[in-house]
Design a protein around this motif. Structure first.
Motif, PDB file in Angstrom:
ATOM      1  N   LEU A   5       9.003  55.051  -4.457  1.00 40.65           N
ATOM      2  CA  LEU A   5       7.590  55.011  -4.856  1.00 40.65           C
ATOM      3  C   LEU A   5       6.823  54.158  -3.857  1.00 40.65           C
ATOM      4  O   LEU A   5       7.210  53.017  -3.582  1.00 40.65           O
ATOM      5  CB  LEU A   5       7.471  54.409  -6.264  1.00 40.65           C
ATOM      6  CG  LEU A   5       6.059  54.098  -6.767  1.00 40.65           C
ATOM      7  CD1 LEU A   5       5.205  55.369  -6.851  1.00 40.65           C
ATOM      8  CD2 LEU A   5       6.124  53.416  -8.134  1.00 40.65           C
ATOM      9  N   SER A  17      -6.103  39.314  -1.086  1.00 35.22           N
ATOM     10  CA  SER A  17      -6.180  40.562  -1.856  1.00 35.22           C
ATOM     11  C   SER A  17      -4.988  41.467  -1.533  1.00 35.22           C
ATOM     12  O   SER A  17      -4.417  42.096  -2.428  1.00 35.22           O
ATOM     13  CB  SER A  17      -7.481  41.305  -1.560  1.00 35.22           C
ATOM     14  OG  SER A  17      -8.584  40.593  -2.055  1.00 35.22           O
ATOM     15  N   GLU A  20      -2.043  40.050  -3.248  1.00 33.34           N
ATOM     16  CA  GLU A  20      -2.078  40.353  -4.696  1.00 33.34           C
ATOM     17  C   GLU A  20      -1.475  41.732  -4.963  1.00 33.34           C
ATOM     18  O   GLU A  20      -0.729  41.918  -5.926  1.00 33.34           O
ATOM     19  CB  GLU A  20      -3.538  40.294  -5.170  1.00 33.34           C
ATOM     20  CG  GLU A  20      -3.709  40.315  -6.679  1.00 33.34           C
ATOM     21  CD  GLU A  20      -5.179  40.239  -7.096  1.00 33.34           C
ATOM     22  OE1 GLU A  20      -6.051  39.861  -6.277  1.00 33.34           O
ATOM     23  OE2 GLU A  20      -5.460  40.587  -8.259  1.00 33.34           O
ATOM     24  N   LEU A  24       1.977  42.589  -7.064  1.00 34.28           N
ATOM     25  CA  LEU A  24       1.992  43.568  -8.158  1.00 34.28           C
ATOM     26  C   LEU A  24       3.104  44.596  -7.921  1.00 34.28           C
ATOM     27  O   LEU A  24       3.857  44.943  -8.840  1.00 34.28           O
ATOM     28  CB  LEU A  24       0.636  44.274  -8.239  1.00 34.28           C
ATOM     29  CG  LEU A  24       0.512  45.381  -9.283  1.00 34.28           C
ATOM     30  CD1 LEU A  24       0.417  44.801 -10.684  1.00 34.28           C
ATOM     31  CD2 LEU A  24      -0.712  46.256  -9.008  1.00 34.28           C
ATOM     32  N   ARG A  27       6.521  43.269  -8.637  1.00 39.89           N
ATOM     33  CA  ARG A  27       6.803  43.271 -10.084  1.00 39.89           C
ATOM     34  C   ARG A  27       7.103  44.690 -10.558  1.00 39.89           C
ATOM     35  O   ARG A  27       7.960  44.910 -11.421  1.00 39.89           O
ATOM     36  CB  ARG A  27       5.626  42.672 -10.874  1.00 39.89           C
ATOM     37  CG  ARG A  27       5.428  41.172 -10.644  1.00 39.89           C
ATOM     38  CD  ARG A  27       4.671  40.493 -11.790  1.00 39.89           C
ATOM     39  NE  ARG A  27       3.403  41.120 -12.103  1.00 39.89           N
ATOM     40  CZ  ARG A  27       2.270  40.912 -11.446  1.00 39.89           C
ATOM     41  NH1 ARG A  27       2.239  40.083 -10.426  1.00 39.89           N
ATOM     42  NH2 ARG A  27       1.161  41.518 -11.800  1.00 39.89           N
ATOM     43  N   LEU A  28       6.374  45.665  -9.984  1.00 38.31           N
ATOM     44  CA  LEU A  28       6.614  47.068 -10.326  1.00 38.31           C
ATOM     45  C   LEU A  28       8.038  47.458  -9.922  1.00 38.31           C
ATOM     46  O   LEU A  28       8.725  48.179 -10.659  1.00 38.31           O
ATOM     47  CB  LEU A  28       5.594  47.931  -9.574  1.00 38.31           C
ATOM     48  CG  LEU A  28       5.320  49.344 -10.053  1.00 38.31           C
ATOM     49  CD1 LEU A  28       4.833  49.350 -11.492  1.00 38.31           C
ATOM     50  CD2 LEU A  28       4.266  50.005  -9.166  1.00 38.31           C
ATOM     51  N   SER A  31      10.376  46.378 -12.500  1.00 41.16           N
ATOM     52  CA  SER A  31      10.260  47.115 -13.767  1.00 41.16           C
ATOM     53  C   SER A  31      10.693  48.571 -13.647  1.00 41.16           C
ATOM     54  O   SER A  31      10.847  49.251 -14.657  1.00 41.16           O
ATOM     55  CB  SER A  31       8.807  47.119 -14.254  1.00 41.16           C
ATOM     56  OG  SER A  31       8.219  45.867 -14.099  1.00 41.16           O
ATOM     57  N   ALA A  32      10.795  49.069 -12.415  1.00 38.57           N
ATOM     58  CA  ALA A  32      10.962  50.520 -12.230  1.00 38.57           C
ATOM     59  C   ALA A  32      12.310  51.015 -12.726  1.00 38.57           C
ATOM     60  O   ALA A  32      12.480  52.203 -12.977  1.00 38.57           O
ATOM     61  CB  ALA A  32      10.770  50.880 -10.761  1.00 38.57           C
ATOM     62  N   SER A  35      14.133  54.611 -12.375  1.00 39.07           N
ATOM     63  CA  SER A  35      13.230  55.688 -11.955  1.00 39.07           C
ATOM     64  C   SER A  35      13.089  55.777 -10.440  1.00 39.07           C
ATOM     65  O   SER A  35      13.023  56.866  -9.869  1.00 39.07           O
ATOM     66  CB  SER A  35      11.846  55.490 -12.568  1.00 39.07           C
ATOM     67  OG  SER A  35      11.947  55.410 -13.965  1.00 39.07           O
ATOM     68  N   PHE A  36      12.968  54.603  -9.797  1.00 39.30           N
ATOM     69  CA  PHE A  36      12.774  54.582  -8.342  1.00 39.30           C
ATOM     70  C   PHE A  36      13.706  53.545  -7.724  1.00 39.30           C
ATOM     71  O   PHE A  36      13.671  52.369  -8.113  1.00 39.30           O
ATOM     72  CB  PHE A  36      11.319  54.252  -7.999  1.00 39.30           C
ATOM     73  CG  PHE A  36      10.338  55.238  -8.548  1.00 39.30           C
ATOM     74  CD1 PHE A  36      10.135  56.460  -7.915  1.00 39.30           C
ATOM     75  CD2 PHE A  36       9.641  54.976  -9.720  1.00 39.30           C
ATOM     76  CE1 PHE A  36       9.245  57.392  -8.436  1.00 39.30           C
ATOM     77  CE2 PHE A  36       8.748  55.897 -10.249  1.00 39.30           C
ATOM     78  CZ  PHE A  36       8.552  57.116  -9.606  1.00 39.30           C
ATOM     79  N   LEU A  69       1.425  56.778  -4.880  1.00 38.99           N
ATOM     80  CA  LEU A  69       0.506  56.499  -5.988  1.00 38.99           C
ATOM     81  C   LEU A  69      -0.713  55.725  -5.471  1.00 38.99           C
ATOM     82  O   LEU A  69      -0.584  54.582  -5.038  1.00 38.99           O
ATOM     83  CB  LEU A  69       1.239  55.678  -7.055  1.00 38.99           C
ATOM     84  CG  LEU A  69       0.576  55.556  -8.425  1.00 38.99           C
ATOM     85  CD1 LEU A  69       1.585  55.084  -9.458  1.00 38.99           C
ATOM     86  CD2 LEU A  69      -0.626  54.637  -8.433  1.00 38.99           C
ATOM     87  N   TYR A  71      -3.574  53.319  -5.566  1.00 33.32           N
ATOM     88  CA  TYR A  71      -4.076  52.217  -6.407  1.00 33.32           C
ATOM     89  C   TYR A  71      -5.578  52.107  -6.176  1.00 33.32           C
ATOM     90  O   TYR A  71      -6.076  51.196  -5.526  1.00 33.32           O
ATOM     91  CB  TYR A  71      -3.342  50.926  -6.036  1.00 33.32           C
ATOM     92  CG  TYR A  71      -3.570  49.762  -6.967  1.00 33.32           C
ATOM     93  CD1 TYR A  71      -3.481  49.916  -8.345  1.00 33.32           C
ATOM     94  CD2 TYR A  71      -3.854  48.494  -6.475  1.00 33.32           C
ATOM     95  CE1 TYR A  71      -3.683  48.848  -9.196  1.00 33.32           C
ATOM     96  CE2 TYR A  71      -4.047  47.416  -7.317  1.00 33.32           C
ATOM     97  CZ  TYR A  71      -3.963  47.602  -8.679  1.00 33.32           C
ATOM     98  OH  TYR A  71      -4.168  46.544  -9.526  1.00 33.32           O
ATOM     99  N   ALA A 105      -4.974  55.312  -9.993  1.00 31.50           N
ATOM    100  CA  ALA A 105      -4.963  54.394 -11.148  1.00 31.50           C
ATOM    101  C   ALA A 105      -6.082  54.688 -12.150  1.00 31.50           C
ATOM    102  O   ALA A 105      -5.851  54.733 -13.361  1.00 31.50           O
ATOM    103  CB  ALA A 105      -5.040  52.951 -10.665  1.00 31.50           C
TER     104      ALA A 105
END
Lengths: 121, 121
Positions: A5, A17, A20, A24, A27-28, A31-32, A35-36, A69, A71, A105
């Protein structure tokens, strides 16, 4: 087949920025789950890595299917034209890989409850 | 006390992007239920209404408490400096009203599952 991903942000002159976004995406990645196998950030402009560089990198790590994806909050020129053109550059360098462009998003049905919860807190 | 919610987007030269924000905010208005009597969109630049105009408008409709929610993905200058300055302009025109600046969209803990669901779909 190994799946990857690539989360694409616009990129900013303000490095905090970009950082940041990278945090994120880290962290993704945690959590993935199954899946990835790989999750990484890429930037349309003003920051590194570029979209084709990130796609080529995950392919060279073994990915045979890459989800990109955006954002982004709205379906502007960046989402409709610029990101697909960057994906095409990656396909020239690594032909034959499957690349899927996910919804941006702002197109998620979950955006409405997200905003309502923020507004109430 | 009557509560209002003003969702602030950046604003775009592309009117379809501004319209996309207005439509999202209209759906938010329908979902807000008892939490906010009025929900409206405002734009930092390039589109109407401005932030102070939107705030003054909801106050003149009877709101005594206004929540301002930045529809932004990162905590850049717009979120940290420009939006608070626009809120101050509204307070000069309508002193004594309570204005609460909510977290920006990208700061929500719900952003992570939102992105993961988009990536999987």
């Amino acid at each position: 087949m190994m799946k990857a991903l690539v989360v694409v942000a616009h990129g900013s002159r303000r490095e905090a920025s970009n950082e940041e976004v990278r945090e994120l995406v880290a962290r993704l990645d945690e959590s993935a789950g199954g899946s990835f196998a790989v999750v990484c950030a890429a930037f349309l402009e003003l920051a590194e890595p570029s979209i084709p560089d990130a796609i080529v990198d995950v392919i060279d790590q073994g990915a045979g299917h890459v989800t990109v994806l955006p954002y982004f909050l709205s379906a502007g020129r960046h989402v409709a034209t610029d990101i697909p053109a960057e994906i095409d550059k990656a396909l020239v360098r690594r032909p034959g890989v499957e690349i899927h462009l996910a919804g941006y998003a702002g197109s998620s049905k979950a955006m409405l409850p997200l905003l309502l919860n923020l507004a109430k807190s």
